[in-house]
Structure formats: structure tokens, C-alpha cells
Design a protein around this motif. Structure first.
Motif, mmCIF file in Angstrom:
data_model
loop_
_atom_site.group_PDB
_atom_site.id
_atom_site.type_symbol
_atom_site.label_atom_id
_atom_site.label_comp_id
_atom_site.label_asym_id
_atom_site.label_seq_id
_atom_site.Cartn_x
_atom_site.Cartn_y
_atom_site.Cartn_z
ATOM 1 N N VAL A 280 0.834 -1.206 0.000
ATOM 2 C CA VAL A 280 0.000 0.000 0.000
ATOM 3 C C VAL A 280 0.867 1.253 0.000
ATOM 4 O O VAL A 280 0.802 2.079 -0.920
ATOM 5 C CB VAL A 280 -0.966 0.003 1.206
ATOM 6 N N GLU A 281 1.704 1.399 1.013
ATOM 7 C CA GLU A 281 2.491 2.629 1.150
ATOM 8 C C GLU A 281 3.541 2.770 0.058
ATOM 9 O O GLU A 281 3.673 3.838 -0.561
ATOM 10 C CB GLU A 281 3.163 2.661 2.520
ATOM 11 N N ASN A 282 4.296 1.712 -0.198
ATOM 12 C CA ASN A 282 5.405 1.802 -1.154
ATOM 13 C C ASN A 282 5.055 1.265 -2.539
ATOM 14 O O ASN A 282 5.915 1.252 -3.419
ATOM 15 C CB ASN A 282 6.620 1.049 -0.608
ATOM 16 N N GLY A 283 3.821 0.805 -2.706
ATOM 17 C CA GLY A 283 3.375 0.317 -4.008
ATOM 18 C C GLY A 283 2.309 1.205 -4.608
ATOM 19 O O GLY A 283 2.573 2.071 -5.436
ATOM 20 N N PHE A 284 1.057 1.021 -4.148
ATOM 21 C CA PHE A 284 -0.059 1.773 -4.716
ATOM 22 C C PHE A 284 0.114 3.276 -4.548
ATOM 23 O O PHE A 284 -0.061 4.048 -5.500
ATOM 24 C CB PHE A 284 -1.376 1.334 -4.069
ATOM 25 N N GLU A 285 0.441 3.716 -3.330
ATOM 26 C CA GLU A 285 0.560 5.151 -3.101
ATOM 27 C C GLU A 285 1.730 5.757 -3.869
ATOM 28 O O GLU A 285 1.647 6.889 -4.365
ATOM 29 C CB GLU A 285 0.680 5.434 -1.606
ATOM 30 N N ALA A 286 2.810 5.014 -4.005
ATOM 31 C CA ALA A 286 3.952 5.510 -4.766
ATOM 32 C C ALA A 286 3.599 5.695 -6.236
ATOM 33 O O ALA A 286 4.013 6.662 -6.880
ATOM 34 C CB ALA A 286 5.139 4.549 -4.616
ATOM 35 N N LEU A 287 2.811 4.765 -6.776
ATOM 36 C CA LEU A 287 2.423 4.860 -8.183
ATOM 37 C C LEU A 287 1.396 5.963 -8.424
ATOM 38 O O LEU A 287 1.290 6.488 -9.532
ATOM 39 C CB LEU A 287 1.863 3.524 -8.664
ATOM 40 N N LEU A 288 0.630 6.326 -7.380
ATOM 41 C CA LEU A 288 -0.362 7.386 -7.513
ATOM 42 C C LEU A 288 0.237 8.779 -7.401
ATOM 43 O O LEU A 288 -0.433 9.765 -7.701
ATOM 44 C CB LEU A 288 -1.452 7.218 -6.438
ATOM 45 N N SER A 289 1.491 8.870 -7.003
ATOM 46 C CA SER A 289 2.123 10.175 -6.850
ATOM 47 C C SER A 289 2.176 10.903 -8.189
ATOM 48 O O SER A 289 2.620 10.348 -9.194
ATOM 49 C CB SER A 289 3.548 10.014 -6.307
ATOM 50 N N PRO A 290 1.736 12.159 -8.228
ATOM 51 C CA PRO A 290 1.776 12.924 -9.490
ATOM 52 C C PRO A 290 3.189 13.188 -9.982
ATOM 53 O O PRO A 290 3.377 13.554 -11.147
ATOM 54 C CB PRO A 290 1.047 14.223 -9.134
ATOM 55 N N ALA A 291 4.175 13.013 -9.127
ATOM 56 C CA ALA A 291 5.558 13.226 -9.557
ATOM 57 C C ALA A 291 5.968 12.230 -10.630
ATOM 58 O O ALA A 291 6.822 12.512 -11.467
ATOM 59 C CB ALA A 291 6.513 13.131 -8.365
ATOM 60 N N THR A 293 7.626 9.355 -10.396
ATOM 61 C CA THR A 293 9.010 8.915 -10.277
ATOM 62 C C THR A 293 9.146 7.393 -10.255
ATOM 63 O O THR A 293 10.256 6.876 -10.198
ATOM 64 C CB THR A 293 9.653 9.492 -9.002
ATOM 65 N N GLU A 294 8.021 6.683 -10.283
ATOM 66 C CA GLU A 294 8.050 5.227 -10.328
ATOM 67 C C GLU A 294 7.382 4.750 -11.614
ATOM 68 O O GLU A 294 6.461 5.388 -12.136
ATOM 69 C CB GLU A 294 7.316 4.623 -9.131
ATOM 70 N N LEU A 295 7.850 3.613 -12.132
ATOM 71 C CA LEU A 295 7.233 2.997 -13.307
ATOM 72 C C LEU A 295 6.595 1.667 -12.916
ATOM 73 O O LEU A 295 5.407 1.572 -12.698
ATOM 74 C CB LEU A 295 8.273 2.805 -14.410
ATOM 75 N N LYS A 296 7.412 0.645 -12.826
ATOM 76 C CA LYS A 296 6.922 -0.697 -12.489
ATOM 77 C C LYS A 296 7.515 -1.100 -11.137
ATOM 78 O O LYS A 296 8.733 -1.088 -10.958
ATOM 79 C CB LYS A 296 7.327 -1.692 -13.570
ATOM 80 N N ILE A 297 6.647 -1.446 -10.200
ATOM 81 C CA ILE A 297 7.079 -1.872 -8.874
ATOM 82 C C ILE A 297 6.801 -3.366 -8.738
ATOM 83 O O ILE A 297 5.649 -3.806 -8.888
ATOM 84 C CB ILE A 297 6.341 -1.088 -7.769
ATOM 85 N N LEU A 298 7.839 -4.141 -8.479
ATOM 86 C CA LEU A 298 7.696 -5.593 -8.323
ATOM 87 C C LEU A 298 7.559 -5.967 -6.863
ATOM 88 O O LEU A 298 8.222 -5.398 -5.999
ATOM 89 C CB LEU A 298 8.891 -6.312 -8.919
ATOM 90 N N ILE A 299 6.676 -6.928 -6.601
ATOM 91 C CA ILE A 299 6.457 -7.424 -5.243
ATOM 92 C C ILE A 299 7.115 -8.790 -5.112
ATOM 93 O O ILE A 299 6.831 -9.700 -5.867
ATOM 94 C CB ILE A 299 4.958 -7.547 -4.946
ATOM 95 N N ASP A 300 8.019 -8.904 -4.131
ATOM 96 C CA ASP A 300 8.692 -10.172 -3.851
ATOM 97 C C ASP A 300 7.922 -10.891 -2.761
ATOM 98 O O ASP A 300 7.826 -10.415 -1.624
ATOM 99 C CB ASP A 300 10.142 -9.915 -3.407
ATOM 100 N N LEU A 301 7.360 -12.062 -3.090
ATOM 101 C CA LEU A 301 6.549 -12.809 -2.131
ATOM 102 C C LEU A 301 7.332 -13.876 -1.390
ATOM 103 O O LEU A 301 6.762 -14.622 -0.586
ATOM 104 C CB LEU A 301 5.363 -13.457 -2.858
ATOM 105 N N GLN A 302 8.611 -13.981 -1.652
ATOM 106 C CA GLN A 302 9.406 -15.025 -1.012
ATOM 107 C C GLN A 302 9.753 -14.625 0.436
ATOM 108 O O GLN A 302 9.902 -13.465 0.744
ATOM 109 C CB GLN A 302 10.679 -15.290 -1.802
#
Length: 302
Positions: A280-291, A293-302
């Protein structure tokens, strides 16, 4: 996200349709993968025996469901149960990270095919989000030699130049995009193919303006409304306007080969890697930032 009468899925939904993993169990009739295999998930779920399924056009089925959107499981979980036809065993030269990127990359490879991009072509891509950035790479993999990328976010345009240094970036807030493109194409006629990866009326208009006569415009992004389209220019310029819906389900081996062989380095669009508990904080909210500065965020489930 929607309920699916075909799969029986109902909200709430486990998200995630771009992912890969390792097989931990298989049903008794599964023969295409085995326990321990590394796989990429092809997330389309549809009938094999309806009009389109009988013709191998599974993505066009009116009963189509997508894992992570209309299926009881999704990729943002420790385990995911899917059909045998939804998994493709990846070769050794494809990393786990790359396996998770085959799905969005397939979208752009298919769009380049829909546009008929060929060696030596000039191409415009509108939208420098994850799909737009992958579209640039797919156009280059298809042989395009002069590639323009238009977006209103300078941060994402700067990232694009890092991913592909010779991409020509334009910002419609400061550049007259169609004029700039005509000035930099052979004969001043515009690009051979324009790929709209935003889903915005203005971007579609730019593509129609910037493509040469008898060129091709491909609508890749999904419009939330019904955009106005300049029908006179489409006719006057004798151009094709084509939709591009997802991909064919048989593309996985070919896209995996492009990525694993380095011809389409999809991993370059990854800007952050996080754990599931950070989504939530470092994925969805980061991608919603108008800046942007993020493109594709990968989630490591291991």
C-alpha cells in the motif's frame, strides 16, 4: 474488478495479473508443467469451445475473465491456483523477475504487430507510463529506428532516455508534438506508426495528426469515456485506426525469448522492489504520486 459469471469469482478480489512463480502442486491431468518448474502466468481465463475459443482467439471471448481481476485467486498472494493453460514454463535465461514482466510486455509486442511495425520504421508512442515505456522497447525490438515518446511528465521522459538513450522525447506542454515529429521524419510526412498508450482523447488526436498518410494508429490504452475522433483527418490521410486488445495467448514463448535474449530488456522499467506488506504505502501510493518517479514496482513474495 468485477464479478464473473464464467469463473464464479466475486469481490473482494485478490489482485495481481502480472506475475510468475514456482509450481508447488499439479492436478492429476496436468502434463505441461511439473512441481519445481519456474513459470510465468498467462492470466486469461475463457471457454475453449465458444465461437472464439474454437478459433484459438481466446482473448476475444465474451466470457473472458482475468486472473487477479475476475478469478478467485491473484498474484498478490503466497499461492495461486490456476488452469494448466495459464502457466508457461520459462527457459533458464529468463529470471524470476523477467517472468513476471512477460504479461505487460506481451501487450506491447502484440500492439507493435497490430501496427505492422517493421525494420526501419518511425514510431510515435504517446504515454510514458509502464506500458508506454515497454511499447518503446517493443517498437525497437520490431526494428523501428526512430522512436518518439510523448508525455506531460518530464520525470518519466527522463527515465525513458535512460532506458533507451536514442528515444526522442517530447512534452506537449512545451512542444508542438506533431510539428516536431514531421520536422524529424523522412520527407516531413510524419511517423509510419503511432501507438496510443494513455487512453486519452488528446493523445489519440496527437497520434492521428502525427502519423503519415496511409500510416497506422493503434489504440493500446483503455479509454474510460468516448473520445471525440477526427474522422475527416482519418479519411483525408487514408490512415488505419486499429484497436489492440491484450495479446494472443500463444505469445508467451516468443515474448519470453525476446526478453531472455536481451532484445527486449523489459526489466529496465522496474524502478522499485518491495515486499507484500509494503504494497500500500510503497506500491499503490507511490504509483499514484503525481511526480511520476516510479514505473513498475515488483512485489517479492518469497
Amino acid at each position: 474488478i468485477r464479478d464473473s459469471p464464467y469463473t464464479g469469482a466475486k469481490a473482494p478480489q485478490i489482485l495481481g495479473h502480472e506475475y510468475g512463480g514456482t509450481v508447488v502442486a499439479v492436478g492429476s491431468s496436468v502434463t505441461n508443467v511439473a512441481v519445481g518448474d519456474r513459470v510465468s502466468v498467462q492470466p486469461m481465463v475463457s471457454p475453449r469451445d465458444d465461437y472464439f475459443g474454437q478459433r484459438g482467439l481466446y482473448q476475444l471471448s465474451e466470457s473472458l475473465a482475468i486472473i487477479g481481476l475476475a478469478w478467485p485467486w491473484g498474484g498478490m498472494a503466497e499461492y495461486s491456483l490456476v488452469n494448466d493453460y495459464n502457466v508457461f514454463r520459462v527457459p533458464d535465461n529468463v529470471s524470476d523477475e523477467q517472468a513476471a514482466l512477460i504479461e505487460p510486455t506481451a501487450v506491447t509486442v502484440y500492439a507493435a504487430e497490430r501496427g505492422g511495425v517493421k525494420p526501419g520504421d518511425s514510431v510515435l508512442v504517446t504515454g510514458a507510463g509502464p506500458i508506454g515505456q515497454l511499447q518503446v522497447l517493443a517498437a525497437r525490438a520490431a526494428g523501428a529506428t526512430r522512436i518518439f515518446l510523448s508525455d506531460t511528465n518530464d520525470n518519466r521522459l527522463a527515465m525513458a532516455r535512460q532506458i533507451l538513450p536514442d528515444v526522442i522525447t517530447l512534452n506537449p506542454r512545451s512542444d508542438k508534438v506533431p510539428e516536431a515529429i514531421r520536422d524529424q521524419t523522412d520527407g516531413g510526412v510524419g511517423v509510419d506508426v503511432a501507438l496510443e498508450c494513455v487512453g486519452a482523447e488528446a493523445a489519440l488526436g496527437t497520434c492521428i495528426e502525427a502519423v503519415r498518410r496511409q500510416g497506422v494508429v493503434v489504440q493500446v490504452g483503455l479509454h474510460v469515456g468516448k473520445p471525440a475522433v477526427d474522422g475527416f483527418t482519418i479519411t483525408f490521410k487514408d490512415i488505419d485506426v486499429r484497436g489492440s486488445w491484450c495479446y494472443t495467448t500463444l505469445m508467451w514463448p516468443r515474448v519470453a525469448a525476446l526478453i531472455g535474449g536481451g532484445l527486449l530488456p523489459a526489466e529496465k522499467v522496474v524502478t522499485r522492489r518491495i515486499r507484500l506488506d509494503e504494497v500500500v504505502e510503497n506500491g499503490f501510493e507511490a504509483l499514484l504520486s503525481p511526480a511520476g518517479t516510479e514505473l513498475k514496482i515488483l512485489i517479492d513474495l518469497q
